[in-house]
Structure formats: structure tokens, C-alpha cells
Design an enzyme around this catalytic site. Structure first.
Site, PDB file in Angstrom:
ATOM      1  N   LYS A 143      -8.093  34.447 104.756  1.00  0.00           N
ATOM      2  CA  LYS A 143      -8.688  33.324 105.825  1.00  0.00           C
ATOM      3  C   LYS A 143      -8.444  31.802 105.300  1.00  0.00           C
ATOM      4  O   LYS A 143      -8.199  30.836 106.151  1.00  0.00           O
ATOM      5  CB  LYS A 143     -10.199  33.659 105.751  1.00  0.00           C
ATOM      6  CG  LYS A 143     -10.592  34.795 106.702  1.00  0.00           C
ATOM      7  CD  LYS A 143     -10.259  34.627 108.108  1.00  0.00           C
ATOM      8  CE  LYS A 143     -10.738  35.529 108.851  1.00  0.00           C
ATOM      9  NZ  LYS A 143     -10.161  35.931 110.254  1.00  0.00           N
ATOM     10  N   GLU A 155     -17.104  29.333 113.151  1.00  0.00           N
ATOM     11  CA  GLU A 155     -17.702  30.605 113.197  1.00  0.00           C
ATOM     12  C   GLU A 155     -17.536  31.607 112.000  1.00  0.00           C
ATOM     13  O   GLU A 155     -16.298  31.296 111.586  1.00  0.00           O
ATOM     14  CB  GLU A 155     -17.422  31.248 114.656  1.00  0.00           C
ATOM     15  CG  GLU A 155     -16.231  32.106 114.375  1.00  0.00           C
ATOM     16  CD  GLU A 155     -15.015  31.323 114.256  1.00  0.00           C
ATOM     17  OE1 GLU A 155     -14.934  30.196 114.602  1.00  0.00           O
ATOM     18  OE2 GLU A 155     -14.042  31.809 114.150  1.00  0.00           O
ATOM     19  N   SER A 157      -6.115  42.385 103.133  1.00  0.00           N
ATOM     20  CA  SER A 157      -6.678  41.114 103.706  1.00  0.00           C
ATOM     21  C   SER A 157      -7.584  40.570 102.888  1.00  0.00           C
ATOM     22  O   SER A 157      -7.797  39.146 103.033  1.00  0.00           O
ATOM     23  CB  SER A 157      -6.952  41.128 105.112  1.00  0.00           C
ATOM     24  OG  SER A 157      -8.095  42.191 105.287  1.00  0.00           O
TER      25      SER A 157
END
Lengths: 274, 402
Positions: B95, B117, B383
Site C-alpha cells: 500500500k 478509506e 502483498s
């Protein structure tokens, strides 16, 4: 001329603003919702906006979100909303506008929605998450069924967007009074007249102002500069508070009468300087 | 406020075939077009590229390794399993790649506040982190249910001085956090940059987030050529909104490489309690884009379920919908149980604790590897790391008597 255009023209001649009242279809129940439409029409609403509920509306504040959830819990499907509209149309002649998000219409089928809503006596549709950039398919369908396509403008819409929106709009142009979601507010924004003037420069189509218009004095102020005022959350919230009472329709009717009376005060015609 | 001028190049790349687009209320059209225009100009500005690369190297910790899982491969008894170690990025997931890129853009646009969010909290933590780095204020919207199950990340965000706003509407998960964030942004776009976390939502986010995440695939492709002298047979990545998957896939689109996205099958696709928009959804419009979504016949959005908060979402990025409809990528499901098993397997065999989201990809890769020959190679995007999930894993495994 559409029923909506005729309505604005007649009110213009009478130097009145249009009172546009919003409720959510099926709120608080499908039966009461049907009675409320009649009461709102009989109390003097010039146009009724009927919310076709969607589970995840981006432009709605908590009051209309909650009312939509309640209507969905009552199984208020698009088909039932159209049945409610048809039932109203059989009884009254007041222009009726559906307000919704794009996905329920897409799933119903654009073509079918155009045909069925026109058959139900719906005069116009507002799709809150459909900007002109994505609206080609819907506008084509709506033109065929002679349904007015009402688009939103907001205070941050730059001049070229204003032009794009008003060119695609029919019936009236919906001017969002302030940045943010639907919901009652204590005061109108100070720069509202300037905003309406900016839109007026690009179009001769009627302009209605909504979002935060919640009291009779707001309606009067809006009608000084625009052709109509939309009252939504304040009505929905009153319906919420009175939902259990036997006098629901009367109470809502009384509020709508007050709001309608406010459209008659201090009207300045389009030709007059602001 | 003075309205800004209309943007000419802002709509470039706004659609992926019939998917994507910009289905939003008028009030957020001008800010979205402004972001699109700013990004369009930034991506061709060498100075922006240099700033981004420096941050990716020195702050995010790139390149991340490509790691061969010797023991897991032996255990599965088939294809070689490689992991792209995005779990080793600063803050513990891919991210941050996107967050540093968009924070640079926000700075370039003169914004002093960030909002985002978050589902699993990884994007929230990444955004709170770049807000600290850039000296910006930060508001994070998170569903109440996710606040509960990702408590560690909530505390991390608060330590980073972000405000975490609990969203109590709807299903109280990622979908509702996105609704609320857009609603708030409608009133605050003048000062606040909305740092969207996945390659979904309205234009320009699917394109911009994909571009910022493509560093994953660029590195992985190069590393695979260096370490194996060839490209892998297959790429595997988990898909919620789809940012880590598209970041990996995009660099291999022209290659003869299979691509498999793994969605959350929750309690099983047949139960209806899942979050598999591509495998089990239909075409619709949600959060600004036409894509595959989980909905009722009447077009109402369905509630979803996944043990992994970051996959618990009824939509998906529009580019994945295109890749699926074009037959270029395939999308499958892994259940909660399969993900938990993979979580344990990777932890025990390799000493690598994956995020529950990434564990879905590992679960499917293990199945695939077993069915492929020993000379084949499967590349999994790992991830994120699993520290954030330890409490939830403990709770769920205890429920199952383990």
C-alpha cells in the site's frame, strides 16, 4: 412542452417559485408513502421528487440514507416504485420526478426503465451519480420516452461544465446550493444568488435550488433568485418523527402548505435585476 | 470559491473497454478532474519521477526481494513457488507504493490534508505514514467492524497522529468507509486530497493506483529473469479492490504468462457469504465505476464476508473486469479456511507470516503448484505481512478448536 416545463412556465407567469418536495418511495412504509404523495400534492407542492432507494448513495446525508434503508427493508424495489408512481398519477396531475442512483436503473434495464417510467406517468429522472460524461446512453433512452433529464450543478462546477450540464438538461436544472451531501441546514449559503446568476448566464431553462433548503424562509430566499426550491431532508425527517402518528399525512401536509406559501413572497422575475 | 477551469486531458484513460468511467455526483466531478489533470502533468514530469523513485528506494525500501520458497515448494511437490516480498515494504504492505506517489501529488497540488478509506488498515497506516512524512493532517475512514478486527492497525494510525473515524452505516466495512469518505470529500475537496487506496473507484484512481503499483511487476519481472533466467508460468495475487494484483499483472500483459487473481470465497461461493465480485458477481456501477459487483437482482449492493478485511468488498477495479472479460486473466476464489491453512503453512515452512489477504493468493498458488511440473514457476505477490492479523487468527482458530 413537458408537464414539468408547463408547470414552471405557469408559475413564472404567476410570479411564484416552484415548491419541489422530496420523499423516499416506501418510507416509512409503502402504504403510508402512497398516502403522503397525495397529501403533499394536495398541500400545494408544484413538483414531487420521489426517491428510488439505493443501498449506497454517495450524495445523501444520514436522514435520506436512513429513510432509504427503511424503504429497502420494506422491499421497495424499482418495480414497486413505478407502481407507486402509477397509482399517484391515476389520482393527481402534479409533475413527478424520480431521483436515484445509476445502478438500480442499469439492473432494471435502461430501455425498460425509460418505457416503464414514462408509462407510470413519471415526468423526469434525476440520476445523482450520472454526470454528462457518462450520460449518453440514458439521455438517448429518456429522449425517446419524452422523460425529462434533470442534471445537477454545484458551486464548484466551472463555466464550461455549467454549459455542458445545462445543454443536456431538460425540465429544469438542479442547482446544489453547497458542497456536500443532502441534509437540513440552519442557513442558506451567502453566495447563492451569485451561483444562480452564473448558471442563468448559460441557460433559459428553469433553475431549482436544493440541498440544505429546509425552512419556509429558505424557500422565500431561494425563490427570490431561482425558479424553484427543493425541500428534501426536512420533509423526510418530519416523516420519520411522525411515522407512528395517525396524523402523519396532515402534519406533513401542513408543513408543505407553509413551504408553498413561502414561494409566493417577494418573487423577482427573471427579467428583473437581482 | 472560485471554480476551477475545465480540464482537457483529464479524461484520458478513464475507461477500460466498457468498464471504468466516472459515475459520481457533480460536486466531486471538478475535484476528480483536477486530480486527473494534476496526475497527467506529474507523470510526464521527470522531477516528479525522480522524487518518487528516491522515496521508493530510501523510504519504502525498494526493491523488495523475490524469494524462492524451497520448503513450501517441496511440501507442495510441484512447481517452484516464488514470493514477491511486498510484506517487506516499510509499513508492511504494498500500500505504501501508492501512498507515497499520491502524497507527492497532493503536495504538488498544494493540499495540506489527506483523507483515505481503509479496510484491513494497511492503506490507512500507509496514508497516516506519508501524512507524518509530509507534515500533513490525516483523516482515515474505517468501518466499525474493521476497527474491531484490525485493532492493531487502528492504534498504529493513532500513534501516527491520524484521526480514525469509525463508520457505522451499512455493513460497517470497507464499502461503507468508501461511501463515507466520498461524502465527506464532497464538502472538503478544496483543502483535502482523497488518497484512494486501491485500483478501483472513479477515474483517475484505477489508472493512477495501477501506475504507482506497477513498480511491483517491473521489479518482479526483472528479478525473475535474473534469478531463473526466464519468466514464470503463472502469476498469482489476491484481489479485493485489486491494486496489488494489477500492479504485478500489468508488466506481464504482453508476455505468455498466466495470470490468476484470487478473490475471497469466504464461507464458500455457494453460501453467498463471500466477496468474489469477479467469480460470482455481475456488471454494475459502484463507487464511481462500471465493473463487476455483488448485487441483488434489483441492483442493491450485497453484504460481503471474508476473514480478510482487505478483501471484504463487493466491487473490484474495472481493469480486472476487463482482463476477465477479455480472457487475459482468470479469477478464482479461496475460502476463509483455505487462507487460514495457507497462513499457517507459509509461517511454518518459510518463517513468513502473510497478511490474511495475501494468504488467499498463497492458498491458491499451493494448489496450482502441486498440479504443475517441477520445472514450472509460480510467482505469488505476497502483498502484506500478517502481524496485524495475529489477534483475529487466534480468535478464529480458537473458534474452530485449534
Amino acid at each position: 412542452m413537458s408537464r414539468i416545463e408547463a408547470c414552471f412556465e405557469k408559475l413564472g407567469q404567476q410570479k411564484q417559485g416552484a415548491l419541489i418536495v422530496f420523499t423516499v418511495a416506501g418510507h416509512p412504509t409503502p402504504q403510508l408513502s402512497s398516502e403522503l404523495l397525495i397529501a403533499i400534492a394536495d398541500a400545494g407542492a408544484d413538483v414531487i421528487e420521489l426517491g428510488l432507494p439505493f443501498s449506497d448513495p454517495l450524495a445523501d446525508g444520514p436522514v435520506i440514507q436512513a429513510a432509504s434503508q427503511r424503504a429497502l427493508a420494506e422491499d421497495m424495489t424499482p418495480g414497486r416504485v413505478l407502481a407507486l408512481a402509477a397509482e399517484f398519477r391515476a389520482e393527481r396531475d402534479v409533475p413527478l420526478v424520480l431521483m436515484t442512483c445509476y445502478n438500480p436503473i442499469c439492473q432494471f434495464g435502461l430501455e425498460r426503465f425509460g418505457t416503464d417510467s414514462a408509462a407510470a406517468g413519471v415526468d423526469g429522472v434525476i440520476v445523482t451519480d450520472l454526470p454528462p460524461e457518462e450520460a449518453e446512453d440514458w439521455v438517448k433512452v429518456a429522449r425517446r420516452s419524452e422523460t425529462d433529464t434533470i442534471f445537477l450543478l454545484s458551486p464548484n462546477s466551472p463555466a464550461p461544465r455549467v454549459k455542458k450540464v445545462v445543454d443536456l438538461a431538460s425540465g429544469f436544472v438542479y442547482c446544489v446550493s453547497r458542497m456536500g451531501v443532502t441534509g437540513a441546514r440552519a442557513e442558506l449559503p451567502a453566495d447563492l444568488a451569485e451561483l444562480v446568476t452564473r448558471i442563468r448566464r448559460e441557460t433559459t431553462k428553469p433553475i431549482a435550488v436544493g440541498f440544505g433548503v429546509s425552512r419556509p424562509e429558505h424557500v422565500t430566499d431561494v425563490c427570490r433568485v431561482a425558479d424553484g426550491a427543493v425541500v428534501g431532508s426536512a420533509v423526510v425527517s418530519l416523516i420519520d418523527r411522525q411515522a407512528g402518528s395517525a396524523g402523519l399525512a396532515d402534519t406533513v401536509g401542513a408543513f408543505v402548505r407553509e413551504l408553498k406559501a413561502a414561494t409566493r413572497g417577494g418573487r423577482v422575475t427573471k427579467a428583473d435585476p437581482l | 470559491m472560485p471554480p476551477r477551469s475545465e480540464h482537457s486531458s483529464a479524461l484520458e484513460g478513464s475507461h477500460f473497454g466498457r468498464f471504468g468511467g466516472i459515475f459520481v455526483p457533480e460536486t466531486i466531478m471538478p475535484p476528480l478532474l483536477e486530480v486527473a489533470e494534476a496526475y497527467h502533468s506529474a507523470r510526464s514530469d521527470p522531477e516528479f519521477g525522480q522524487q518518487l523513485n528516491a522515496l521508493l528506494r530510501d523510504y519504502v525500501g525498494r526493491p523488495t526481494p523475490l524469494y524462492f520458497c524451497r520448503h513450501l515448494t517441496e511440501h507442495c511437490g510441484g512447481a517452484k513457488i516464488y514470493l514477491k516480498r511486498e510484506d517487506l515494504c516499510h509499513t508492511g504492505s504494498h500500500k505504501l507504493n501508492n501512498a507515497v506517489g499520491q502524497a507527492l501529488l497532493a503536495q504538488r497540488m498544494g493540499r495540506s490534508r489527506l483523507m483515505a478509506e481503509t479496510g484491513a488498515g494497511q492503506h490507512g497506516v500507509a496514508t497516516a505514514t506519508v501524512a507524518a512524512l509530509f507534515g500533513m493532517e490525516c483523516d482515515i475512514y474505517m468501518g466499525e467492524e474493521d476497527v474491531r478486527r484490525q485493532a492493531l492497525n487502528v492504534y498504529r494510525m493513532r500513534l501516527l497522529d491520524a484521526r480514525v473515524i469509525e463508520v457505522t452505516s451499512g455493513s460497517r466495512t470497507l464499502k461503507d468507509a468508501i461511501n463515507e469518505a466520498f461524502r465527506v470529500w464532497m464538502a472538503t475537496a478544496d483543502t483535502t486530497y482523497y488518497l484512494f487506496g486501491t485500483a478501483a473507484g472513479p477515474h483517475p484512481y484505477p489508472t493512477m493506483v495501477r501506475d504507482f503499483q506497477s513498480v511491483v511487476g517491473r521489479e518482479a519481472r526483472q528479478q525473475m529473469l535474473e534469478q531463473e533466467g526466464r519468466l514464470p508460468e503463472c502469476l498469482v495475487a489476491c484481489v479485493g479492490g485489486g491494486s496489488n494484483a494489477i500492479g504485478l499483472f500489468h508488466q506481464f500483459l504482453e508476455d505468455d504468462v498466466r495470470m490468476v487473481g484470487v478473490e475471497a470465497a469466504g464461507r464458500g461461493l455457494h453460501t453467498g457469504e463471500h466477496a468474489a465480485s469477479l467469480s460470482a458477481g455481475s456488471e454494475g456501477v459502484l463507487h464511481g465505476a462500471r465493473t463487476k459487483i455483488l448485487q441483488t437482482e434489483e441492483g442493491q449492493i450485497r453484504t460481503t464476508h471474508s476473514v480478510a478485511a482487505g478483501l471484504d468488498y463487493p466491487g473490484v477495479g474495472p481493469e480486472h473486469a476487463l482482463l476477465q472479460s477479455a480472457g487475459r486473466a482468470e479469477y478464482v476464489g479461496a475460502t476463509d479456511d483455505e487462507a487460514l491453512d495457507a497462513f499457517e503453512a507459509l509461517t511454518r515452512f518459510e518463517g513468513i507470516m502473510p497478511a490474511l489477504e495475501s494468504a488467499h493468493a498463497v492458498a491458491h498458488a499451493m494448489k496450482m503448484a502441486a498440479g504443475l511440473g517441477r520445472d514450472a514457476v509460480v510467482l505469488v505477490n505476497l502483498s502484506g505481512r500478517g502481524d496485524k492479523d495475529i489477534g483475529e487468527v487466534q480468535r478464529v482458530l480458537a473458534e474452530r478448536g485449534r
